[in-house]
Design a protein around this motif. Structure first.
Motif, PDB file in Angstrom:
ATOM      1  N   GLU A 136       0.840  -1.204   0.000  1.00 57.36           N
ATOM      2  CA  GLU A 136       0.000   0.000   0.000  1.00 57.36           C
ATOM      3  C   GLU A 136       0.876   1.256   0.000  1.00 57.36           C
ATOM      4  N   LEU A 137       1.937   1.237   0.792  1.00 54.88           N
ATOM      5  CA  LEU A 137       2.827   2.400   0.860  1.00 54.88           C
ATOM      6  C   LEU A 137       3.537   2.631  -0.479  1.00 54.88           C
ATOM      7  N   GLU A 138       3.902   1.563  -1.142  1.00 56.19           N
ATOM      8  CA  GLU A 138       4.570   1.691  -2.441  1.00 56.19           C
ATOM      9  C   GLU A 138       3.636   2.336  -3.460  1.00 56.19           C
ATOM     10  N   ARG A 139       2.356   1.969  -3.426  1.00 58.80           N
ATOM     11  CA  ARG A 139       1.399   2.586  -4.347  1.00 58.80           C
ATOM     12  C   ARG A 139       1.258   4.081  -4.070  1.00 58.80           C
ATOM     13  N   VAL A 140       1.273   4.454  -2.793  1.00 60.23           N
ATOM     14  CA  VAL A 140       1.182   5.870  -2.445  1.00 60.23           C
ATOM     15  C   VAL A 140       2.353   6.632  -3.041  1.00 60.23           C
ATOM     16  N   GLU A 141       3.547   6.098  -2.894  1.00 59.75           N
ATOM     17  CA  GLU A 141       4.724   6.778  -3.445  1.00 59.75           C
ATOM     18  C   GLU A 141       4.650   6.854  -4.975  1.00 59.75           C
ATOM     19  N   ASP A 142       4.166   5.815  -5.617  1.00 54.70           N
ATOM     20  CA  ASP A 142       4.016   5.846  -7.076  1.00 54.70           C
ATOM     21  C   ASP A 142       3.074   6.970  -7.497  1.00 54.70           C
ATOM     22  N   TYR A 143       1.963   7.119  -6.788  1.00 58.77           N
ATOM     23  CA  TYR A 143       1.004   8.185  -7.115  1.00 58.77           C
ATOM     24  C   TYR A 143       1.622   9.563  -6.905  1.00 58.77           C
ATOM     25  N   LEU A 144       2.430   9.725  -5.858  1.00 55.68           N
ATOM     26  CA  LEU A 144       3.074  11.021  -5.607  1.00 55.68           C
ATOM     27  C   LEU A 144       4.054  11.376  -6.724  1.00 55.68           C
ATOM     28  N   TYR A 145       4.837  10.399  -7.175  1.00 58.09           N
ATOM     29  CA  TYR A 145       5.774  10.677  -8.278  1.00 58.09           C
ATOM     30  C   TYR A 145       5.005  11.042  -9.552  1.00 58.09           C
ATOM     31  N   PHE A 146       3.855  10.395  -9.755  1.00 56.97           N
ATOM     32  CA  PHE A 146       3.027  10.740 -10.918  1.00 56.97           C
ATOM     33  C   PHE A 146       2.513  12.172 -10.816  1.00 56.97           C
ATOM     34  N   LEU A 147       2.010  12.559  -9.647  1.00 60.65           N
ATOM     35  CA  LEU A 147       1.475  13.917  -9.466  1.00 60.65           C
ATOM     36  C   LEU A 147       2.577  14.967  -9.613  1.00 60.65           C
ATOM     37  N   THR A 150       3.810  18.630   6.860  1.00 63.26           N
ATOM     38  CA  THR A 150       4.164  18.082   5.551  1.00 63.26           C
ATOM     39  C   THR A 150       5.124  19.009   4.812  1.00 63.26           C
ATOM     40  N   TYR A 151       4.858  20.336   4.917  1.00 67.24           N
ATOM     41  CA  TYR A 151       5.744  21.332   4.284  1.00 67.24           C
ATOM     42  C   TYR A 151       7.134  21.256   4.905  1.00 67.24           C
ATOM     43  N   ILE A 152       7.151  21.191   6.226  1.00 69.99           N
ATOM     44  CA  ILE A 152       8.439  21.173   6.929  1.00 69.99           C
ATOM     45  C   ILE A 152       9.254  19.932   6.556  1.00 69.99           C
ATOM     46  N   SER A 153       8.566  18.798   6.334  1.00 70.78           N
ATOM     47  CA  SER A 153       9.287  17.540   6.096  1.00 70.78           C
ATOM     48  C   SER A 153      10.000  17.509   4.749  1.00 70.78           C
ATOM     49  N   VAL A 154       9.526  18.294   3.743  1.00 69.56           N
ATOM     50  CA  VAL A 154      10.129  18.199   2.407  1.00 69.56           C
ATOM     51  C   VAL A 154      10.750  19.511   1.926  1.00 69.56           C
ATOM     52  N   CYS A 155      10.723  20.559   2.752  1.00 73.60           N
ATOM     53  CA  CYS A 155      11.337  21.819   2.307  1.00 73.60           C
ATOM     54  C   CYS A 155      12.832  21.606   2.093  1.00 73.60           C
ATOM     55  N   PRO A 156      13.479  22.429   1.282  1.00 77.75           N
ATOM     56  CA  PRO A 156      14.884  22.197   0.913  1.00 77.75           C
ATOM     57  C   PRO A 156      15.821  22.016   2.100  1.00 77.75           C
ATOM     58  N   GLU A 157      15.578  22.757   3.198  1.00 80.28           N
ATOM     59  CA  GLU A 157      16.488  22.648   4.347  1.00 80.28           C
ATOM     60  C   GLU A 157      16.434  21.262   4.983  1.00 80.28           C
ATOM     61  N   ASN A 158      15.243  20.637   4.989  1.00 82.37           N
ATOM     62  CA  ASN A 158      15.085  19.349   5.667  1.00 82.37           C
ATOM     63  C   ASN A 158      15.119  18.144   4.726  1.00 82.37           C
ATOM     64  N   ASN A 159      15.058  18.402   3.417  1.00 79.61           N
ATOM     65  CA  ASN A 159      15.023  17.289   2.470  1.00 79.61           C
ATOM     66  C   ASN A 159      15.850  17.629   1.228  1.00 79.61           C
ATOM     67  N   PRO A 160      17.156  17.810   1.409  1.00 82.35           N
ATOM     68  CA  PRO A 160      17.998  18.132   0.243  1.00 82.35           C
ATOM     69  C   PRO A 160      18.021  17.002  -0.791  1.00 82.35           C
ATOM     70  N   GLU A 161      17.680  15.782  -0.356  1.00 82.27           N
ATOM     71  CA  GLU A 161      17.676  14.642  -1.286  1.00 82.27           C
ATOM     72  C   GLU A 161      16.453  14.667  -2.210  1.00 82.27           C
ATOM     73  N   ARG A 162      15.450  15.506  -1.851  1.00 85.00           N
ATOM     74  CA  ARG A 162      14.221  15.638  -2.641  1.00 85.00           C
ATOM     75  C   ARG A 162      13.457  14.315  -2.753  1.00 85.00           C
ATOM     76  N   GLU A 163      13.403  13.578  -1.662  1.00 81.46           N
ATOM     77  CA  GLU A 163      12.736  12.285  -1.619  1.00 81.46           C
ATOM     78  C   GLU A 163      11.335  12.410  -1.043  1.00 81.46           C
ATOM     79  N   VAL A 164      10.574  11.317  -1.187  1.00 81.47           N
ATOM     80  CA  VAL A 164       9.281  11.240  -0.506  1.00 81.47           C
ATOM     81  C   VAL A 164       9.551  11.089   0.978  1.00 81.47           C
ATOM     82  N   ARG A 165       8.842  11.887   1.773  1.00 80.90           N
ATOM     83  CA  ARG A 165       8.991  11.811   3.222  1.00 80.90           C
ATOM     84  C   ARG A 165       7.645  11.470   3.870  1.00 80.90           C
TER      85      ARG A 165
END
Length: 620
Positions: free
Chosen positions: A21-32, A158-173
């Motif tokens: 289920e989690l893998e499908r969520v990540e797939d949908y996020l990459y699509f969006l 959610t914003y804090i978890s992926v902003c550039p300062e906290n997610n330089p790898e630009r990954e799903v968090r």
């Protein structure tokens, strides 16, 4: 399967279900993310944006949000379409051209988001947060029920978890479990940053309801003392087979239930201990009890699924299984001796009982082997006697044929001489006796051949039509002489070319037709072939029916009709002569060809014999 392996398999199953289920969520996020980059690649004309806002009736409503007032009113009346999106747009941003352009680009994603939402049963919200502090949500939500017009999206977790300062790898968090602002209970969120020309523009997030993502029945424990749960790397409880209360938590509050509070055996355990390996097991003790603990990491997440079971309950279960095994062993099941010294305490007694049972079984097994050996010897003796009988019948039949042929030849010579009526009658009687004796010898020889273990049916392609034509020529004239109707017919569904033993089939049908003609003085004799329903794609099942309007057979004689040397018409003065071998030969031939035979008869009405035989399919 050993107890440890069974429990570990259960944990792997839980981990697999959740991770899929989690893998499908990540797939949908990459699509969006990819879809949004494409939509933002070209800036819309200001006139287009203005026309959209005007057409959809955007204005600041009484709650202080800048939104489509007609759609909000339709939503509150339960009249809004299910694929509409809502906007979180504060009045101070309504003239922000970048915010307007971005929301304009995303305005038609409702149907796509609706499809994703339906395919993710655990999903609650899907939303885009823009760097300009505006947001788009699906499903549609009345903003005032969740946030205020001045809500700062840049402070949202959610914003804090992926902003550039906290997610330089630009990954799903993934976020820690928290209480949903819109009243959907405990949720977790997955977020992906959105970059255009290497510049951070916002993010997409999908909120999942923990209760639906990790269904209670997935974690349900098999044992009374068992607790199965999922934690993150920091030790925060995600889900538990016993559940946990969220009633006292506020909107947006992170649901932190420490590992030490989950179970008594984890009081002094660092959560990171369970993330050192993909899976593991060990015994942990509390102040009063000892527990077997096993765990399995969940892919795509810094989560681990853990189960703890009382060692005392495991021992009790093992004791019960041993006792059950004793019962089976006492009935004759075999088993290996246990090393009793390797058991301690109460288990030692069980091990000794087990060994005693195995010893008893060994004695019983020896007796059984001795009995089987004696039965094997008796079987060999019976088979040897049967072979001697078959050899005797075969040799005797061959020895009798030579003088019989001479006798029949002499009868033929006598017919060529001048005979008066009395002499001719004597020769006829002698010839008829020789003929019956010839039939008896042939039946004895055939019976010996059939009963021989080396007898095998032939497997050749032949024409069933030709077999029927031959029988029609053979029996047609004698029947017409006796004023009997002889009908030999084949249903149109029956294939002409089949694979099987043509000679033995002809012999079976010949014997049955001979009997029918022999015992029928008037009326008709019928041979018919019909195709039975197919049960094997490689075989034809054909039913042959031989029926007559003859003397019939008494029901009390039907069960023994196919026994050797049995006739329906018994006695020294019987009207129909014969040794009673014909039907016995027929039954053996039918059995050898893999078929079966049955009979239905009424005295004075007639008889019907039914022969079912399998034949191979001939290639075109």
């Amino acid at each position: 399967m050993p107890e440890y392996e069974r429990i570990q398999t259960q944990l792997k199953s839980v981990a697999q279900i959740v991770s899929c289920e989690l893998e499908r969520v990540e797939d949908y996020l990459y699509f969006l993310e990819a879809l949004t980059v494409g939509l933002f690649s070209s800036e819309p004309a200001a006139a287009e944006v203005e026309l959209w806002l005007e057409k959809d009736g955007f204005e600041v409503n009484s709650d202080g949000f800048y939104l489509s007032v007609p759609k909000l009113e339709a939503f509150r009346k339960n009249l809004l379409s299910g694929n509409e999106v809502s906007y979180s747009w504060s009045p101070d941003k309504k003239n922000d051209s970048v915010a307007a352009a971005h929301l304009f680009g995303l305005r038609n994603l409702g149907e796509i988001l609706q499809t994703m939402h339906e395919r993710l049963p655990s999903s609650v919200w899907m939303y885009s947060q823009d760097l300009t502090n505006v947001a788009l949500q699906f499903p549609y939500i009345d903003q005032i029920t969740a946030i205020t017009p001045d809500f700062d999206w840049s402070s949202y977790h959610t914003y804090i978890s992926v902003c550039p300062e906290n997610n330089p790898e630009r990954e799903v968090r993934w976020s820690s479990p928290h209480i949903d602002y819109a009243g959907q209970g405990l949720i977790i969120a997955a977020s992906i940053p959105l970059y255009i020309d290497d510049e951070f523009k916002g993010l997409w997030s999908i909120d999942l309801q923990v209760e639906k993502l990790i269904r209670h029945e997935v974690l349900v424990a098999d044992r009374k003392s068992q607790l199965t749960f999922i934690i993150d790397r920091h030790g925060a409880l995600i889900a538990s087979s016993s559940g946990f209360s969220i009633k006292e938590m506020a909107k947006g509050q992170v649901a932190i239930v420490e590992l030490q509070d989950v179970h008594e055996c984890f009081a002094d355990i660092d959560p990171s201990h369970f993330f050192e390996d993909l899976s593991g097991n060990e015994n942990l003790a509390s102040t009063e009890n000892s527990f077997q603990v096993q765990w399995e990491r969940i892919p795509f997440m810094d989560w681990v699924c853990i189960t703890a079971i009382s060692v005392e309950e495991l021992i009790s279960t093992a004791r019960g299984r041993f006792q059950k095994a004793f019962t089976h062993l006492g009935k004759g099941d075999s088993g290996a001796l246990l090393k009793a010294d390797s058991f301690s305490g109460e288990m030692l007694e069980l091990a000794k009982s087990y060994n005693e049972m195995v010893m008893s079984l060994g004695i019983a097994r020896k007796k059984l082997l001795a009995n089987n050996l004696e039965l094997t010897k008796q079987k060999i003796r019976a088979e040897m006697a049967d072979r001697v009988k078959s050899d005797f019948l075969s040799n005797m039949s061959h020895e009798l044929r030579t003088p019989l042929n001479g006798i029949i030849g002499m009868h033929n010579l006598l017919y060529s001489t001048s005979l008066d009526a009395e002499q001719k009658n004597y020769v006829d009687l002698a010839a008829e006796s020789a003929k019956r004796l010839t039939v008896l010898v042939s039946d004895l020889l055939e019976m010996a051949n059939v009963e021989s273990s080396s007898a095998k049916p032939d497997e050749s392609v032949f024409s069933l039509t030709e077999v029927f034509d031959s029988l029609r020529q053979l029996f047609g004239l004698p029947c017409s002489d006796d004023e009997l109707a002889c009908l030999i017919e084949m249903d149109s569904e029956v294939p002409d070319l089949i694979v099987g033993d043509c000679v033995r089939l002809s012999q079976v049908l010949h014997n049955l037709l001979s009997n029918a003609v022999k015992f029928t003085k008037s009326g008709e004799v019928v041979l018919r072939a019909d195709l039975l329903p197919q049960t094997n794609s490689n075989l034809h099942n054909i039913l042959f029916t031989v029926s007559d309007t003859g003397i019939g057979i008494d029901n009390v004689l039907l069960d023994s009709l196919f026994d050797i040397f049995t006739q329906a018409d018994e006695g020294f003065e019987r009207a129909y002569q014969g040794a009673g071998l014909g039907l016995a030969v027929v039954k053996e031939l039918v059995s050898m060809m893999g078929g079966n035979i049955s009979v239905d008869s009424s005295p004075g009405v007639g008889s019907s014999f039914y022969v079912r035989l399998p034949f191979g399919k001939a290639e075109n």
